[in-house]
Write a protein that holds these residues in place. Sequence first.
Motif, mmCIF file in Angstrom:
data_model
loop_
_atom_site.group_PDB
_atom_site.id
_atom_site.type_symbol
_atom_site.label_atom_id
_atom_site.label_comp_id
_atom_site.label_asym_id
_atom_site.label_seq_id
_atom_site.Cartn_x
_atom_site.Cartn_y
_atom_site.Cartn_z
ATOM 1 N N ARG A 31 0.881 -1.160 0.000
ATOM 2 C CA ARG A 31 0.000 0.000 0.000
ATOM 3 C C ARG A 31 0.916 1.206 0.000
ATOM 4 O O ARG A 31 1.761 1.356 0.886
ATOM 5 C CB ARG A 31 -0.888 0.004 1.231
ATOM 6 N N LYS A 58 -3.064 6.135 -4.203
ATOM 7 C CA LYS A 58 -4.504 6.362 -4.348
ATOM 8 C C LYS A 58 -4.887 7.650 -3.604
ATOM 9 O O LYS A 58 -4.267 7.986 -2.592
ATOM 10 C CB LYS A 58 -5.281 5.180 -3.773
ATOM 11 N N ASP A 61 -4.999 7.698 0.064
ATOM 12 C CA ASP A 61 -3.734 7.482 0.763
ATOM 13 C C ASP A 61 -2.794 8.679 0.661
ATOM 14 O O ASP A 61 -1.606 8.574 0.921
ATOM 15 C CB ASP A 61 -3.035 6.231 0.214
#
Length: 83
Positions: A31, A58, A61
Motif C-alpha cells: 500500500r 490512491k 492514501d
Amino acid sequence: MAKTHKKQPKAKKPQPPSLALLKAALPGSARIIGYARVSTEDQNLEMQLSALEASGVKPEDLYVEKISAVVAKRPMFSLMMKF
C-alpha cells in the motif's frame, strides 16, 4: 609492450529502490502512501499530487498540508507516520 591502465568508472551512489521494485517485493500487500506539502496558501500542490498519483498513490492514501516549514508541528505528516 607497455601495459595500459583503464580508468575505473566512478562508483554510482546507491539509489532508493524503485516503485516497481517495491511492488514486486510485496505483491498484493503493498500500500503506497504519499505526503505533499507547500509552505504558503499561494503555492500550488498540483505538481506534487500529480506525481504521487502517477506513482500509484490512491487519493485516499494522500496526506496533504499547506503549512510553513518553520511550524514544528505538521498534523498530517504525523498522522501519515502513524500509518
